[in-house]
Write a protein that holds these residues in place. Structure first.
Motif, PDB file in Angstrom:
ATOM      1  N   ARG A 161       8.504 -26.328  19.579  1.00 24.08           N
ATOM      2  CA  ARG A 161       7.442 -26.595  18.610  1.00 24.08           C
ATOM      3  C   ARG A 161       6.452 -27.644  19.091  1.00 24.08           C
ATOM      4  O   ARG A 161       5.277 -27.590  18.725  1.00 24.08           O
ATOM      5  CB  ARG A 161       8.036 -27.006  17.270  1.00 24.08           C
ATOM      6  CG  ARG A 161       8.854 -28.278  17.286  1.00 24.08           C
ATOM      7  CD  ARG A 161       9.439 -28.556  15.900  1.00 24.08           C
ATOM      8  NE  ARG A 161      10.238 -29.776  15.891  1.00 24.08           N
ATOM      9  CZ  ARG A 161      11.524 -29.817  16.187  1.00 24.08           C
ATOM     10  NH1 ARG A 161      12.152 -28.703  16.535  1.00 24.08           N
ATOM     11  NH2 ARG A 161      12.193 -30.953  16.161  1.00 24.08           N
ATOM     12  N   SER A 162       6.900 -28.597  19.915  1.00 24.44           N
ATOM     13  CA  SER A 162       5.960 -29.613  20.401  1.00 24.44           C
ATOM     14  C   SER A 162       4.891 -28.976  21.286  1.00 24.44           C
ATOM     15  O   SER A 162       3.697 -29.277  21.151  1.00 24.44           O
ATOM     16  CB  SER A 162       6.708 -30.693  21.185  1.00 24.44           C
ATOM     17  OG  SER A 162       7.387 -30.131  22.299  1.00 24.44           O
ATOM     18  N   ASN A 170      12.762 -25.445  19.259  1.00 27.18           N
ATOM     19  CA  ASN A 170      12.775 -26.442  20.324  1.00 27.18           C
ATOM     20  C   ASN A 170      11.479 -26.478  21.122  1.00 27.18           C
ATOM     21  O   ASN A 170      11.245 -27.439  21.866  1.00 27.18           O
ATOM     22  CB  ASN A 170      13.952 -26.172  21.275  1.00 27.18           C
ATOM     23  CG  ASN A 170      15.279 -26.585  20.688  1.00 27.18           C
ATOM     24  OD1 ASN A 170      15.665 -27.748  20.732  1.00 27.18           O
ATOM     25  ND2 ASN A 170      15.984 -25.615  20.098  1.00 27.18           N
ATOM     26  N   THR A 204       5.290 -37.572  20.843  1.00 25.87           N
ATOM     27  CA  THR A 204       6.162 -36.856  21.777  1.00 25.87           C
ATOM     28  C   THR A 204       6.650 -37.776  22.882  1.00 25.87           C
ATOM     29  O   THR A 204       7.821 -37.733  23.280  1.00 25.87           O
ATOM     30  CB  THR A 204       5.411 -35.658  22.385  1.00 25.87           C
ATOM     31  OG1 THR A 204       4.948 -34.808  21.334  1.00 25.87           O
ATOM     32  CG2 THR A 204       6.315 -34.867  23.315  1.00 25.87           C
ATOM     33  N   ARG A 205       5.760 -38.646  23.384  1.00 23.22           N
ATOM     34  CA  ARG A 205       6.138 -39.567  24.443  1.00 23.22           C
ATOM     35  C   ARG A 205       7.199 -40.560  23.938  1.00 23.22           C
ATOM     36  O   ARG A 205       8.167 -40.861  24.639  1.00 23.22           O
ATOM     37  CB  ARG A 205       4.905 -40.322  24.944  1.00 23.22           C
ATOM     38  CG  ARG A 205       5.135 -41.132  26.211  1.00 23.22           C
ATOM     39  CD  ARG A 205       3.872 -41.844  26.643  1.00 23.22           C
ATOM     40  NE  ARG A 205       2.770 -40.911  26.825  1.00 23.22           N
ATOM     41  CZ  ARG A 205       1.710 -40.855  26.047  1.00 23.22           C
ATOM     42  NH1 ARG A 205       1.606 -41.683  25.003  1.00 23.22           N
ATOM     43  NH2 ARG A 205       0.739 -40.001  26.286  1.00 23.22           N
ATOM     44  N   VAL A 264       7.504 -26.668  28.027  1.00 23.67           N
ATOM     45  CA  VAL A 264       8.678 -26.964  27.193  1.00 23.67           C
ATOM     46  C   VAL A 264       9.777 -25.933  27.414  1.00 23.67           C
ATOM     47  O   VAL A 264      10.955 -26.268  27.549  1.00 23.67           O
ATOM     48  CB  VAL A 264       8.271 -27.012  25.707  1.00 23.67           C
ATOM     49  CG1 VAL A 264       9.504 -27.227  24.828  1.00 23.67           C
ATOM     50  CG2 VAL A 264       7.253 -28.109  25.471  1.00 23.67           C
ATOM     51  N   ALA A 292       9.312 -40.005  21.476  1.00 20.61           N
ATOM     52  CA  ALA A 292      10.562 -39.279  21.251  1.00 20.61           C
ATOM     53  C   ALA A 292      11.305 -39.034  22.556  1.00 20.61           C
ATOM     54  O   ALA A 292      12.541 -39.061  22.595  1.00 20.61           O
ATOM     55  CB  ALA A 292      10.258 -37.949  20.556  1.00 20.61           C
ATOM     56  N   ARG A 293      10.577 -38.814  23.645  1.00 22.00           N
ATOM     57  CA  ARG A 293      11.226 -38.566  24.929  1.00 22.00           C
ATOM     58  C   ARG A 293      11.854 -39.825  25.501  1.00 22.00           C
ATOM     59  O   ARG A 293      12.883 -39.764  26.172  1.00 22.00           O
ATOM     60  CB  ARG A 293      10.217 -37.996  25.919  1.00 22.00           C
ATOM     61  CG  ARG A 293       9.800 -36.553  25.612  1.00 22.00           C
ATOM     62  CD  ARG A 293       8.754 -36.076  26.593  1.00 22.00           C
ATOM     63  NE  ARG A 293       8.373 -34.689  26.334  1.00 22.00           N
ATOM     64  CZ  ARG A 293       7.426 -34.040  26.993  1.00 22.00           C
ATOM     65  NH1 ARG A 293       6.762 -34.651  27.967  1.00 22.00           N
ATOM     66  NH2 ARG A 293       7.137 -32.787  26.708  1.00 22.00           N
ATOM     67  N   LEU A 300       2.575 -26.741  19.012  1.00 20.62           N
ATOM     68  CA  LEU A 300       1.617 -27.517  18.228  1.00 20.62           C
ATOM     69  C   LEU A 300       0.511 -28.080  19.108  1.00 20.62           C
ATOM     70  O   LEU A 300      -0.672 -28.019  18.748  1.00 20.62           O
ATOM     71  CB  LEU A 300       2.332 -28.653  17.499  1.00 20.62           C
ATOM     72  CG  LEU A 300       1.442 -29.541  16.622  1.00 20.62           C
ATOM     73  CD1 LEU A 300       0.714 -28.711  15.582  1.00 20.62           C
ATOM     74  CD2 LEU A 300       2.259 -30.636  15.948  1.00 20.62           C
ATOM     75  N   ALA A 301       0.873 -28.613  20.277  1.00 18.85           N
ATOM     76  CA  ALA A 301      -0.144 -29.142  21.190  1.00 18.85           C
ATOM     77  C   ALA A 301      -1.101 -28.030  21.624  1.00 18.85           C
ATOM     78  O   ALA A 301      -2.325 -28.220  21.639  1.00 18.85           O
ATOM     79  CB  ALA A 301       0.530 -29.772  22.411  1.00 18.85           C
ATOM     80  N   TRP A 304      -0.110 -36.718  18.384  1.00 18.80           N
ATOM     81  CA  TRP A 304       1.064 -35.909  18.705  1.00 18.80           C
ATOM     82  C   TRP A 304       1.575 -36.215  20.104  1.00 18.80           C
ATOM     83  O   TRP A 304       2.788 -36.259  20.336  1.00 18.80           O
ATOM     84  CB  TRP A 304       0.723 -34.434  18.570  1.00 18.80           C
ATOM     85  CG  TRP A 304       1.906 -33.557  18.844  1.00 18.80           C
ATOM     86  CD1 TRP A 304       2.168 -32.827  19.961  1.00 18.80           C
ATOM     87  CD2 TRP A 304       3.026 -33.351  17.982  1.00 18.80           C
ATOM     88  NE1 TRP A 304       3.359 -32.176  19.854  1.00 18.80           N
ATOM     89  CE2 TRP A 304       3.916 -32.478  18.654  1.00 18.80           C
ATOM     90  CE3 TRP A 304       3.365 -33.825  16.715  1.00 18.80           C
ATOM     91  CZ2 TRP A 304       5.111 -32.069  18.077  1.00 18.80           C
ATOM     92  CZ3 TRP A 304       4.558 -33.406  16.154  1.00 18.80           C
ATOM     93  CH2 TRP A 304       5.414 -32.541  16.824  1.00 18.80           C
TER      94      TRP A 304
END
Length: 269
Positions: free
Chosen positions: A186-187, A184, A259-260, A153, A262-263, A190-191, A255
Protein backbone atom coordinates in the motif's frame (compact mmCIF):
# COMPACT_ATOMS: atom_id res chain seq x y z
CA UNK A 1 34.23 25.11 15.79
CA UNK A 2 34.33 28.60 14.27
CA UNK A 3 34.83 27.16 10.79
CA UNK A 4 31.85 24.84 11.25
CA UNK A 5 29.64 27.74 12.30
CA UNK A 6 30.85 29.81 9.37
CA UNK A 7 30.14 26.93 7.01
CA UNK A 8 26.67 26.45 8.51
CA UNK A 9 25.73 30.11 8.11
CA UNK A 10 27.12 30.18 4.57
CA UNK A 11 25.00 27.16 3.61
CA UNK A 12 21.95 28.67 5.31
CA UNK A 13 22.33 31.99 3.47
CA UNK A 14 22.84 30.19 0.16
CA UNK A 15 19.76 27.99 0.74
CA UNK A 16 17.59 30.99 1.67
CA UNK A 17 18.81 32.90 -1.39
CA UNK A 18 17.95 30.02 -3.72
CA UNK A 19 14.55 29.57 -2.05
CA UNK A 20 13.82 33.29 -2.39
CA UNK A 21 14.87 33.23 -6.04
CA UNK A 22 12.39 30.41 -6.69
CA UNK A 23 9.53 31.46 -4.41
CA UNK A 24 9.42 35.23 -4.93
CA UNK A 25 8.01 34.94 -8.50
CA UNK A 26 5.38 32.51 -7.21
CA UNK A 27 4.44 34.89 -4.41
CA UNK A 28 4.21 37.85 -6.78
CA UNK A 29 1.99 35.85 -9.12
CA UNK A 30 -0.33 34.92 -6.26
CA UNK A 31 -0.49 38.54 -5.10
CA UNK A 32 -1.27 39.68 -8.64
CA UNK A 33 -4.26 37.34 -8.69
CA UNK A 34 -5.90 38.97 -5.66
CA UNK A 35 -5.12 42.65 -6.29
CA UNK A 36 -7.43 45.02 -8.13
CA UNK A 37 -4.67 46.39 -10.38
CA UNK A 38 -1.35 44.60 -10.75
CA UNK A 39 0.55 47.69 -11.90
CA UNK A 40 -0.40 49.55 -8.71
CA UNK A 41 0.05 46.57 -6.42
CA UNK A 42 -1.50 45.83 -3.06
CA UNK A 43 -2.18 49.56 -2.59
CA UNK A 44 -5.00 49.20 -5.13
CA UNK A 45 -6.77 46.82 -2.74
CA UNK A 46 -7.36 43.10 -2.45
CA UNK A 47 -10.16 41.33 -4.26
CA UNK A 48 -11.35 37.86 -5.25
CA UNK A 49 -12.96 39.25 -8.40
CA UNK A 50 -10.38 37.67 -10.69
CA UNK A 51 -10.62 34.29 -8.96
CA UNK A 52 -14.40 34.23 -9.45
CA UNK A 53 -13.93 35.30 -13.06
CA UNK A 54 -11.57 32.39 -13.67
CA UNK A 55 -14.02 29.96 -12.07
CA UNK A 56 -16.78 31.37 -14.26
CA UNK A 57 -14.80 31.27 -17.53
CA UNK A 58 -12.56 28.22 -17.05
CA UNK A 59 -14.42 25.95 -14.64
CA UNK A 60 -14.89 23.39 -17.43
CA UNK A 61 -11.10 23.09 -17.85
CA UNK A 62 -10.67 22.50 -14.12
CA UNK A 63 -13.34 19.80 -13.98
CA UNK A 64 -12.00 18.16 -17.14
CA UNK A 65 -8.51 18.01 -15.64
CA UNK A 66 -9.80 16.51 -12.41
CA UNK A 67 -11.89 13.98 -14.33
CA UNK A 68 -8.99 12.94 -16.55
CA UNK A 69 -6.67 12.71 -13.53
CA UNK A 70 -9.16 10.48 -11.71
CA UNK A 71 -9.65 8.26 -14.74
CA UNK A 72 -5.89 8.14 -15.28
CA UNK A 73 -5.45 6.98 -11.69
CA UNK A 74 -8.01 4.19 -12.12
CA UNK A 75 -6.41 2.96 -15.36
CA UNK A 76 -2.83 3.10 -14.05
CA UNK A 77 -3.88 1.23 -10.91
CA UNK A 78 -5.63 -1.45 -12.95
CA UNK A 79 -2.62 -1.85 -15.25
CA UNK A 80 0.33 -0.81 -13.12
CA UNK A 81 -0.22 -2.82 -9.93
CA UNK A 82 -0.63 -6.26 -11.62
CA UNK A 83 2.20 -5.38 -14.00
CA UNK A 84 4.48 -4.49 -11.10
CA UNK A 85 3.60 -7.82 -9.46
CA UNK A 86 4.50 -9.74 -12.62
CA UNK A 87 7.78 -7.85 -12.98
CA UNK A 88 8.62 -8.47 -9.32
CA UNK A 89 8.15 -12.19 -9.84
CA UNK A 90 9.86 -12.31 -13.25
CA UNK A 91 13.62 -12.66 -13.25
CA UNK A 92 15.97 -12.39 -16.21
CA UNK A 93 16.37 -10.27 -19.29
CA UNK A 94 12.71 -10.45 -20.34
CA UNK A 95 11.51 -8.67 -17.21
CA UNK A 96 14.18 -6.01 -17.56
CA UNK A 97 13.24 -5.33 -21.17
CA UNK A 98 9.57 -4.91 -20.25
CA UNK A 99 10.51 -2.59 -17.38
CA UNK A 100 12.65 -0.43 -19.66
CA UNK A 101 9.86 -0.24 -22.24
CA UNK A 102 7.46 0.97 -19.55
CA UNK A 103 9.89 3.69 -18.45
CA UNK A 104 10.63 4.73 -22.05
CA UNK A 105 7.87 7.42 -22.24
CA UNK A 106 9.70 9.39 -19.54
CA UNK A 107 12.76 9.77 -21.78
CA UNK A 108 10.73 10.67 -24.88
CA UNK A 109 9.45 14.28 -25.17
CA UNK A 110 5.73 14.59 -24.58
CA UNK A 111 5.27 16.22 -27.96
CA UNK A 112 6.75 13.13 -29.65
CA UNK A 113 4.38 10.81 -27.76
CA UNK A 114 1.43 13.01 -28.68
CA UNK A 115 2.47 13.10 -32.33
CA UNK A 116 2.73 9.29 -32.37
CA UNK A 117 -0.80 9.01 -30.96
CA UNK A 118 -2.14 11.48 -33.54
CA UNK A 119 -0.45 9.65 -36.42
CA UNK A 120 -1.77 6.31 -35.18
CA UNK A 121 -5.28 7.18 -34.00
CA UNK A 122 -5.88 10.65 -35.42
CA UNK A 123 -8.04 9.23 -38.20
CA UNK A 124 -10.53 7.79 -35.72
CA UNK A 125 -12.77 10.83 -35.49
CA UNK A 126 -14.86 9.88 -32.47
CA UNK A 127 -11.77 8.91 -30.49
CA UNK A 128 -9.79 11.97 -31.57
CA UNK A 129 -12.56 14.32 -30.46
CA UNK A 130 -13.11 12.61 -27.11
CA UNK A 131 -11.41 13.28 -23.79
CA UNK A 132 -10.29 9.63 -23.74
CA UNK A 133 -7.70 10.58 -26.36
CA UNK A 134 -6.00 12.86 -23.85
CA UNK A 135 -6.44 10.17 -21.19
CA UNK A 136 -4.52 7.70 -23.36
CA UNK A 137 -1.55 10.06 -23.52
CA UNK A 138 -1.67 10.70 -19.78
CA UNK A 139 -1.72 6.97 -19.03
CA UNK A 140 1.34 6.38 -21.22
CA UNK A 141 3.17 9.23 -19.48
CA UNK A 142 2.21 8.43 -15.87
CA UNK A 143 2.25 4.61 -15.91
CA UNK A 144 5.99 4.41 -15.07
CA UNK A 145 5.38 6.55 -11.98
CA UNK A 146 2.86 3.97 -10.77
CA UNK A 147 4.85 0.86 -11.67
CA UNK A 148 8.21 1.92 -10.20
CA UNK A 149 7.17 2.61 -6.57
CA UNK A 150 4.88 -0.44 -6.46
CA UNK A 151 7.60 -2.62 -8.00
CA UNK A 152 10.13 -1.41 -5.42
CA UNK A 153 7.86 -2.61 -2.60
CA UNK A 154 6.77 -5.88 -4.22
CA UNK A 155 10.34 -6.85 -5.05
CA UNK A 156 11.32 -6.87 -1.39
CA UNK A 157 12.27 -10.22 0.08
CA UNK A 158 9.95 -9.77 3.05
CA UNK A 159 6.87 -9.63 0.85
CA UNK A 160 7.95 -12.78 -0.97
CA UNK A 161 8.38 -14.59 2.33
CA UNK A 162 4.90 -13.54 3.47
CA UNK A 163 3.36 -14.71 0.20
CA UNK A 164 5.22 -18.03 0.34
CA UNK A 165 4.06 -18.55 3.90
CA UNK A 166 0.46 -17.89 2.88
CA UNK A 167 0.83 -20.34 -0.02
CA UNK A 168 2.21 -23.00 2.31
CA UNK A 169 -0.92 -22.59 4.47
CA UNK A 170 -3.16 -23.29 1.47
CA UNK A 171 -4.06 -19.76 0.38
CA UNK A 172 -5.05 -19.45 -3.27
CA UNK A 173 -3.43 -16.93 -5.62
CA UNK A 174 -6.44 -14.62 -5.31
CA UNK A 175 -6.31 -14.77 -1.52
CA UNK A 176 -2.56 -14.13 -1.48
CA UNK A 177 -2.80 -11.19 -3.87
CA UNK A 178 -5.75 -9.49 -2.15
CA UNK A 179 -4.91 -10.25 1.48
CA UNK A 180 -1.10 -10.31 1.48
CA UNK A 181 0.39 -8.56 -1.54
CA UNK A 182 -1.87 -5.51 -1.84
CA UNK A 183 -1.97 -4.61 1.90
CA UNK A 184 1.81 -4.84 2.16
CA UNK A 185 2.31 -2.84 -1.05
CA UNK A 186 0.00 0.00 0.00
CA UNK A 187 2.87 2.43 0.60
CA UNK A 188 4.06 2.08 -3.00
CA UNK A 189 0.49 2.18 -4.33
CA UNK A 190 -0.31 5.38 -2.44
CA UNK A 191 2.94 7.07 -3.48
CA UNK A 192 2.33 6.10 -7.11
CA UNK A 193 -1.28 7.30 -6.93
CA UNK A 194 -0.32 10.73 -5.65
CA UNK A 195 2.34 11.09 -8.33
CA UNK A 196 -0.06 10.03 -11.09
CA UNK A 197 -2.75 12.52 -10.05
CA UNK A 198 -0.23 15.35 -9.67
CA UNK A 199 1.44 14.71 -13.02
CA UNK A 200 -1.85 14.29 -14.84
CA UNK A 201 -3.30 17.55 -13.54
CA UNK A 202 -0.16 19.52 -14.38
CA UNK A 203 0.78 17.85 -17.69
CA UNK A 204 1.07 20.43 -20.50
CA UNK A 205 3.38 19.44 -23.38
CA UNK A 206 1.64 16.22 -24.33
CA UNK A 207 -1.84 17.65 -23.71
CA UNK A 208 -1.12 20.70 -25.86
CA UNK A 209 -0.82 18.48 -28.93
CA UNK A 210 -3.78 16.23 -28.06
CA UNK A 211 -6.38 18.79 -27.00
CA UNK A 212 -9.07 20.33 -29.19
CA UNK A 213 -10.82 23.70 -28.72
CA UNK A 214 -13.64 21.86 -26.97
CA UNK A 215 -11.28 19.91 -24.67
CA UNK A 216 -8.99 22.21 -22.71
CA UNK A 217 -7.43 20.96 -19.51
CA UNK A 218 -6.31 23.15 -16.63
CA UNK A 219 -2.74 23.82 -17.90
CA UNK A 220 -4.06 24.55 -21.41
CA UNK A 221 -6.59 26.98 -19.96
CA UNK A 222 -3.80 28.57 -17.94
CA UNK A 223 -1.73 29.15 -21.08
CA UNK A 224 -4.81 30.52 -22.84
CA UNK A 225 -5.53 32.94 -20.00
CA UNK A 226 -1.97 34.29 -20.09
CA UNK A 227 -2.21 34.77 -23.86
CA UNK A 228 -5.63 36.42 -24.07
CA UNK A 229 -6.66 37.80 -20.67
CA UNK A 230 -5.50 40.39 -18.19
CA UNK A 231 -2.48 39.51 -16.11
CA UNK A 232 -4.68 39.55 -12.99
CA UNK A 233 -6.95 36.88 -14.48
CA UNK A 234 -4.01 34.70 -15.49
CA UNK A 235 -2.45 35.09 -12.04
CA UNK A 236 -5.75 34.14 -10.39
CA UNK A 237 -5.79 31.05 -12.60
CA UNK A 238 -2.27 30.27 -11.39
CA UNK A 239 -3.48 30.63 -7.79
CA UNK A 240 -6.23 28.07 -8.39
CA UNK A 241 -3.68 25.76 -10.02
CA UNK A 242 -1.45 26.00 -6.94
CA UNK A 243 -4.41 25.29 -4.67
CA UNK A 244 -4.91 21.99 -6.49
CA UNK A 245 -1.28 20.94 -6.88
CA UNK A 246 0.42 22.03 -3.64
CA UNK A 247 -1.68 19.81 -1.31
CA UNK A 248 -0.86 16.80 -3.48
CA UNK A 249 2.85 17.60 -3.42
CA UNK A 250 2.69 18.09 0.35
CA UNK A 251 0.91 14.74 0.71
CA UNK A 252 3.68 13.03 -1.27
CA UNK A 253 6.34 14.53 0.98
CA UNK A 254 4.46 13.71 4.19
CA UNK A 255 3.93 10.13 3.08
CA UNK A 256 7.60 9.79 2.17
CA UNK A 257 8.58 11.06 5.64
CA UNK A 258 6.16 8.71 7.38
CA UNK A 259 7.43 5.77 5.34
CA UNK A 260 11.03 6.65 6.17
CA UNK A 261 10.22 6.84 9.89
CA UNK A 262 8.37 3.51 9.76
CA UNK A 263 11.35 1.82 8.09
CA UNK A 264 13.83 3.13 10.65
CA UNK A 265 11.62 2.26 13.62
CA UNK A 266 12.88 -0.88 15.37
CA UNK A 267 10.63 -3.91 15.08
CA UNK A 268 8.77 -4.96 18.26
CA UNK A 269 10.17 -7.96 20.09
Amino acid sequence: MARRRLGFWAQLVFTLAVAAFLLVPVGLSIVAGVTRTYLIGIESGLTLKWVWQVLDMYSDTIWLSLGIAGACLVVTLAIGVPLAYVLARTRGWMGRIVEELIVLPIAIPGLAIALALIVTYGGVGSFRQNWSFILTGHVLFTLPFMVRPVLAVMASGQLRELEDSAASLGASFRQRFLNVVLPNARSGILAGSLMVITLSIGEFNLTWMLHTPAMKTLPIGLADSYASMRLEVASAYTLIFFMLIVPLLAAIQIWADLTRVARTRPAPR
